[in-house]
Design an enzyme around this catalytic site. Sequence first.
Site, mmCIF file in Angstrom:
data_model
loop_
_atom_site.group_PDB
_atom_site.id
_atom_site.type_symbol
_atom_site.label_atom_id
_atom_site.label_comp_id
_atom_site.label_asym_id
_atom_site.label_seq_id
_atom_site.Cartn_x
_atom_site.Cartn_y
_atom_site.Cartn_z
ATOM 1 N N CYS A 171 0.819 -1.224 0.000
ATOM 2 C CA CYS A 171 0.000 0.000 0.000
ATOM 3 C C CYS A 171 0.846 1.265 0.000
ATOM 4 C CB CYS A 171 -0.915 0.014 1.215
ATOM 5 S SG CYS A 171 -1.955 -1.444 1.274
ATOM 6 N N HIS A 214 -3.953 6.925 1.249
ATOM 7 C CA HIS A 214 -4.235 5.551 0.848
ATOM 8 C C HIS A 214 -5.676 5.206 1.225
ATOM 9 C CE1 HIS A 214 -4.032 1.370 0.179
ATOM 10 N NE2 HIS A 214 -4.056 1.043 1.457
ATOM 11 N N ASN A 229 -10.144 -1.039 -1.921
ATOM 12 C CA ASN A 229 -8.708 -0.840 -1.693
ATOM 13 C C ASN A 229 -7.937 -1.418 -2.889
ATOM 14 O OD1 ASN A 229 -6.059 -0.899 -0.847
ATOM 15 N ND2 ASN A 229 -6.499 -1.758 1.180
HETATM 16 O O1 UT7 Z 1 -4.421 -1.480 2.790
HETATM 17 C C1 UT7 Z 1 -3.988 -2.457 3.650
HETATM 18 C C2 UT7 Z 1 -4.245 -2.096 5.017
HETATM 19 N N1 UT7 Z 1 -5.475 -2.666 5.487
HETATM 20 C C3 UT7 Z 1 -6.161 -1.997 6.373
HETATM 21 O O2 UT7 Z 1 -5.790 -0.894 6.708
HETATM 22 C C4 UT7 Z 1 -7.368 -2.645 7.010
HETATM 23 C C5 UT7 Z 1 -7.485 -2.189 8.438
HETATM 24 N N2 UT7 Z 1 -8.560 -2.872 9.162
HETATM 25 C C6 UT7 Z 1 -9.859 -2.606 8.911
HETATM 26 O O3 UT7 Z 1 -10.178 -1.812 8.057
HETATM 27 C C7 UT7 Z 1 -10.905 -3.299 9.768
HETATM 28 O O4 UT7 Z 1 -10.266 -3.990 10.824
HETATM 29 C C8 UT7 Z 1 -11.802 -4.295 8.970
HETATM 30 C C9 UT7 Z 1 -12.736 -3.505 8.075
HETATM 31 C C10 UT7 Z 1 -10.947 -5.212 8.145
HETATM 32 C C11 UT7 Z 1 -12.646 -5.124 9.915
HETATM 33 O O5 UT7 Z 1 -13.417 -4.285 10.763
HETATM 34 P P1 UT7 Z 1 -13.498 -4.606 12.317
HETATM 35 O O6 UT7 Z 1 -14.389 -3.606 12.882
HETATM 36 O O7 UT7 Z 1 -12.075 -4.641 12.823
HETATM 37 O O8 UT7 Z 1 -14.194 -6.020 12.333
HETATM 38 P P2 UT7 Z 1 -13.700 -7.422 12.908
HETATM 39 O O9 UT7 Z 1 -12.666 -8.013 12.013
HETATM 40 O O10 UT7 Z 1 -13.345 -7.285 14.351
HETATM 41 O O11 UT7 Z 1 -15.017 -8.275 12.818
HETATM 42 C C12 UT7 Z 1 -16.166 -7.893 13.562
HETATM 43 C C13 UT7 Z 1 -17.264 -8.881 13.256
HETATM 44 C C14 UT7 Z 1 -16.844 -10.325 13.447
HETATM 45 O O12 UT7 Z 1 -17.973 -11.028 13.951
HETATM 46 P P3 UT7 Z 1 -18.111 -11.338 15.529
HETATM 47 O O13 UT7 Z 1 -16.906 -12.160 15.868
HETATM 48 O O14 UT7 Z 1 -18.127 -10.002 16.188
HETATM 49 O O15 UT7 Z 1 -19.396 -12.087 15.602
HETATM 50 C C15 UT7 Z 1 -16.551 -10.807 12.051
HETATM 51 O O16 UT7 Z 1 -16.749 -12.196 11.908
HETATM 52 O O17 UT7 Z 1 -17.650 -8.772 11.878
HETATM 53 C C16 UT7 Z 1 -17.567 -10.047 11.255
HETATM 54 N N3 UT7 Z 1 -17.153 -9.832 9.858
HETATM 55 C C17 UT7 Z 1 -18.025 -9.670 8.869
HETATM 56 N N4 UT7 Z 1 -19.358 -9.657 8.834
HETATM 57 C C18 UT7 Z 1 -19.953 -9.438 7.655
HETATM 58 C C19 UT7 Z 1 -15.894 -9.743 9.362
HETATM 59 N N5 UT7 Z 1 -15.939 -9.511 8.041
HETATM 60 C C20 UT7 Z 1 -17.244 -9.454 7.716
HETATM 61 C C21 UT7 Z 1 -17.921 -9.237 6.515
HETATM 62 N N6 UT7 Z 1 -19.277 -9.228 6.528
HETATM 63 N N7 UT7 Z 1 -17.275 -9.007 5.348
#
Ligand code: UT7
Length: 338
Positions: free
Chosen positions: A114, A265, A295
């Site tokens: 990135c 980014h 992204n």
């Molecule tokens: O360019 C490269 C750099 N990348 C980044 O900068 C990404 C940085 N991170 C993020 O943007 C965020 O951490 C994410 C968008 C990837 C994830 O958001 P989050 O608020 O950290 O969610 P999480 O991974 O903690 O997941 C929360 C919940 C989980 O369910 P439970 O365990 O709370 O029941 C996941 O299983 O959301 C669930 N989940 C989804 N649900 C529906 C994870 N992905 C999805 C999805 N659709 N696509």
Amino acid sequence: MGIGSRIVGVGSYVPPKIYENKDLEEMMDTSNEWIVQRTGIERRHWVDPKSSTSDLALEASLKAIKDAGLEKTDIDMIILGTLSPDHDFPGTGCFLQAKLDLPEITVLDIRQQCTGFIYGISIADKFIKSGSHKNILVVGAEVHSKGLDKTPRGRGVSVLFGDGAGAVVMQPVEVNDPKKDPHLMTTRLHADGKYAKELWLPAPGMAFEGSERWSEELMAEGLHYPQMNGKVVFVHAVKRMAESLTAACKETGIKFEDVDCFLFHQANLRINSKVAEVLGLDESKIFNTIQDFGNTTAATIPLGMDEAIKAGKLKKGDLVASAAFGSGFTWGSAIWRY
Ligand code: UT7
């Protein structure tokens, strides 16, 4: 003051096929609401089965060369950043060079994910200032869609990424007034490899024990798909982008309010809002494209620059501040007058 470098042409390309969030709902057991709320993404472009990263890079490059008012034969170096190469080796820059039909010119592939574009313009700046090259094409291009786990197992990563390419042409410029003359004022480049496995593609890889870099077991575990610890990446992204941008502004004597356009980014709309909050930036000056493209990794900043120009949000003479963070971890910032 002396010779600097400046961006003289910009171009971008995304494949025509659009996947709305709702198109992913069934595929990955996700929802439009989740994706929009957590990331800001509404849609992304994904390639047809025949297209590769160098194909997208080619389209963006031709547009950037045209925008610079040059012939492609004027280009004397290609710097290409991608994490989704056409093949493991040689670098995708060589495939792009062949498609541009520019034999013999210098080609450099870089692997800063990135942060690839910021590393790329920084390297171009140094080659230009050395006097060795005069028209450098810096390209960020990605085909993520062919490398994503499009089942519910991969939804935490796969909803985020889109395919696309962005390119700029950089040339030498005489800089008399560093505050006013269009040029690249500074770049700041960083990495911390102890976090390499927080966002990575493990397989295939030579680091696996055994005599082969590839096995059925690795594939069954899904280790040929990107793995990410999203929360850790998020926290570091906000901290490092804010830190690096602050340092770049301090170094150049620029106040945040002097900046006309922030090109960050595009990993998550919430990351960029948080950076704005931490630094007290005018959020209306941040030009975001993640809503429409997801992204696109090394392509987000040149693609954003091209879109900002088309939208009338970035004009010649404007002051641009950029920051990125990604796998490696790598991060950095850049300030230029366009
Ligand atoms: O360019 C490269 C750099 N990348 C980044 O900068 C990404 C940085 N991170 C993020 O943007 C965020 O951490 C994410 C968008 C990837 C994830 O958001 P989050 O608020 O950290 O969610 P999480 O991974 O903690 O997941 C929360 C919940 C989980 O369910 P439970 O365990 O709370 O029941 C996941 O299983 O959301 C669930 N989940 C989804 N649900 C529906 C994870 N992905 C999805 C999805 N659709 N696509």
